[in-house]
Design a protein around this motif. Structure first.
Motif, PDB file in Angstrom:
ATOM      1  N   PHE A  45       0.838  -1.191   0.000  1.00 16.92           N
ATOM      2  CA  PHE A  45       0.000   0.000   0.000  1.00 16.92           C
ATOM      3  C   PHE A  45       0.881   1.253   0.000  1.00 16.92           C
ATOM      4  N   PHE A  46       1.911   1.226   0.822  1.00 21.59           N
ATOM      5  CA  PHE A  46       2.838   2.363   0.891  1.00 21.59           C
ATOM      6  C   PHE A  46       3.440   2.642  -0.486  1.00 21.59           C
ATOM      7  N   TRP A  47       3.916   1.574  -1.154  1.00 21.47           N
ATOM      8  CA  TRP A  47       4.549   1.747  -2.459  1.00 21.47           C
ATOM      9  C   TRP A  47       3.535   2.189  -3.512  1.00 21.47           C
ATOM     10  N   TRP A  48       2.307   1.679  -3.388  1.00 21.59           N
ATOM     11  CA  TRP A  48       1.262   2.062  -4.334  1.00 21.59           C
ATOM     12  C   TRP A  48       1.022   3.573  -4.222  1.00 21.59           C
ATOM     13  N   VAL A  49       0.909   4.037  -2.975  1.00 27.37           N
ATOM     14  CA  VAL A  49       0.703   5.490  -2.771  1.00 27.37           C
ATOM     15  C   VAL A  49       1.895   6.260  -3.329  1.00 27.37           C
ATOM     16  N   ALA A  50       3.108   5.780  -3.023  1.00 24.97           N
ATOM     17  CA  ALA A  50       4.311   6.478  -3.488  1.00 24.97           C
ATOM     18  C   ALA A  50       4.324   6.587  -5.015  1.00 24.97           C
ATOM     19  N   GLN A  53       0.770   8.487  -6.407  1.00 25.06           N
ATOM     20  CA  GLN A  53       0.675   9.904  -6.063  1.00 25.06           C
ATOM     21  C   GLN A  53       1.863  10.713  -6.588  1.00 25.06           C
ATOM     22  N   ILE A  54       3.014  10.070  -6.655  1.00 25.82           N
ATOM     23  CA  ILE A  54       4.194  10.823  -7.055  1.00 25.82           C
ATOM     24  C   ILE A  54       4.521  10.551  -8.524  1.00 25.82           C
ATOM     25  N   ILE A  58      11.290   5.192  -9.077  1.00 25.11           N
ATOM     26  CA  ILE A  58      11.993   5.565  -7.842  1.00 25.11           C
ATOM     27  C   ILE A  58      13.270   4.744  -7.779  1.00 25.11           C
ATOM     28  N   GLY A  59      14.405   5.423  -7.756  1.00 30.15           N
ATOM     29  CA  GLY A  59      15.702   4.736  -7.703  1.00 30.15           C
ATOM     30  C   GLY A  59      15.889   3.781  -8.871  1.00 30.15           C
TER      31      GLY A  59
END
Lengths: 265, 263
Positions: A45-50, A53-54, A58-59
């Motif tokens: 969920f955290f990665w989905w939001v990241a 939303q962004i 990433i990296g």
């Protein structure tokens, strides 16, 4: 060859006994495994939001890549603690003198010590990795192949790292905190894109703390189809496992029995 | 007066216990440094400059230092302790003591909480200053409100954990509840500010107590405004009262399930 067969038989025997013991408390087993799956899912969920939303990468990793490294890390750690459930308790076993019991056994001390216990929550980790892979990679055969490679070599590496860290107890006394920190470091380096770290940390991930061999190299192979790198993963795993084995026995020579009498049932 | 002496004695003992094991604190400081370093790298890679949902990189790192401080550093062993007490039968000895079980647990953890707040709080500030420097717009005049918000967040978390621990009286295997609670705290404010979540989820999260544990105090500290303060502090007070009531209610129900068998 017969030695390998003998030890595979021993491990499967330990596995059966441990599983039977776990299933004796079925509700507890299911609740813990399910709880661990839910627990891991929150990170997706955290990665989905990241990512949603962004946006972007990433990296150097996209959302699918992150799910791949998560599925391999989770299953590899799960498999390691299902088969070698004592990997987090080695220091406690040495310090309390419980090691005496394993010294008296006719088979390899390290293997008997590691395999004498299993972890219930680890099943949740193992299945979570599989579910995540099905959902994120679909039928991509390269991803599945590299997942299998990562899970097998990764579980061996997690175990080797734990053994090496805990074996320091033979030399420096109780190293529980150091050992849990070492595992925490590896896990943290496995579950984030390698590109976010500075060069020095990346070098550490290819040497001292071999997180790159567990997840990042298998991912690179699955994406670039450069199967020559498989040899590098296998060599890295073998090297680290041999070192852990040698280091444990080097330390074991310094062990002094406390004459503890215990019963294993 | 007698009660004050009694419970302050318990708190003092817990404080001494917490100081007795510096190695434990040091290992958690190292773990905390690891988490913050990883998040610093991660958010550094995400932020290509500017702001995301009103947070600059500096604010984001300070935010994470504070949320980790509240949830990771200021956690106590109250949940596992209560679980062990019930499962091992030690609860029988605790219940006959001349003090209320819930109040006993609170003061038993108070010393540990104070040590953690001071040790990790100072370290969080040092770590954030090292990584991203001073927090822009921060004023020491706002400190009392921020501190109250932090204490309310920690207290809310504490009593929620007590309520969860008390479920061991009814369901012996209650780890699943703990996992779910822990992840709700992680998702609704600890890892990412509420503003990053989809709008529909934000409105749900604002109605639940979980985001008032970490998000509200950390947001107040990194982007202080009197409007936000007036909005969250009353809600935090409300949720703390609700969690205390829930813990006492759960306890009154839970003790009915105890079965003593001599020994």
């Amino acid at each position: 060859m017969s030695t390998i067969r003998k030890y595979t038989g021993l491990l499967s025997c330990y596995f059966k006994v441990n599983l039977a013991a776990a299933l004796e408390y079925r509700t507890s087993f299911l609740v813990q495994a399910f709880g661990m799956t839910i627990s891991n899912a929150s990170f997706v969920f955290f990665w989905w939001v990241a990512f949603v939303q962004i946006g972007g990468r990433i990296g150097g990793y996209d959302f699918r890549d992150v799910l791949f490294i998560w599925s391999v890390s989770s299953s590899a750690f799960g498999l390691a603690t299902i088969i070698f459930g004592n990997l987090n308790r080695i220091t406690a076993i040495i310090v309390t003198g419980e090691l005496d019991t394993y010294l008296l056994q006719p088979k390899d001390v390290l293997l008997s010590l590691l395999a004498a216990r299993t972890s219930l929550t680890a099943w949740g980790d193992l299945f979570y990795g599989v579910i995540l892979l099905v959902l994120s990679q679909g039928r991509d055969p390269h991803a599945w192949l590299m997942y299998l490679l990562g899970v097998i070599t990764g579980s061996l590496l997690f175990t080797a790292i734990a053994v090496s860290a805990h074996s320091c107890t033979f030399f420096f006394g109780d190293t529980t905190m150091f050992s849990s920190l070492a595992l925490e470091f590896v896990i943290n380096f496995c579950i984030y894109p390698i590109g976010i770290y500075p060069l020095l940390v990346r070098f550490i991930m290819y040497s001292l703390i071999p997180a790159a061999f567990i997840v990042h190299l298998p991912l690179a192979i699955a994406r670039s189809l450069n199967y020559g790198l498989v040899l590098l993963v296998l060599a890295g795993t073998l090297g680290y496992c041999l070192f852990a084995y040698w280091f444990f026995y080097k330390g074991l020579k310094r062990y002094e029995s406390g004459n503890l009498i215990i019963t294993r049932m | 007066m007698k009660s004050i002496v009694k419970y302050s004695g318990i708190a003092r003992q817990s404080l001494l216990n917490a100081i007795q094991y510096p190695a434990n604190i040091i290992s958690r400081l190292l773990m905390y440094s690891l988490f913050i370093s990883v998040f610093f790298c991660l958010w550094g890679a995400i932020y290509q400059g500017g702001e995301v949902h009103g947070y600059s990189l500096v604010q984001m790192i300070w935010y994470l230092c504070f949320t980790e401080l509240i949830v990771f550093c200021c956690r106590t062993t109250v949940y596992t302790q209560m679980n062990d007490d019930v499962k091992s039968g030690a609860i029988a000895y605790l219940l006959v003591r001349p003090c209320h079980y819930i109040i006993f647990q609170f003061f038993q953890s108070l010393g540990e909480l104070c040590v953690n707040l001071v040790a990790f709080g100072s370290y969080a500030i040092v770590l954030a200053l090292t990584y991203v420097g001073v927090l822009e717009g921060f004023s020491f005049y706002n400190m009392p409100y921020i501190l109250i918000s932090f204490i309310l967040g920690i207290t809310l978390n504490f009593f929620m954990l007590i309520s969860l621990g008390l479920t061991a009286f009814i369901w012996e295997e209650n780890t699943g509840f703990y996992f779910v609670y822990q992840k709700l705290i992680f998702m609704l404010g600890m890892f990412i500010p509420l503003e990053f979540l989809p709008v529909w989820l934000q409105s749900i999260a604002r109605m639940l107590p979980f985001s008032y544990v970490a998000w509200a105090p950390a947001r107040l500290a990194v982007a202080y405004s009197s409007e936000f303060r007036d909005q969250v502090l009353p809600l935090q007070f409300l949720w703390v009262f609700a969690s205390v009531w829930l813990a006492v209610f759960c306890y009154s129900r839970a003790v009915l399930h105890i079965q003593g068998q001599g020994g």
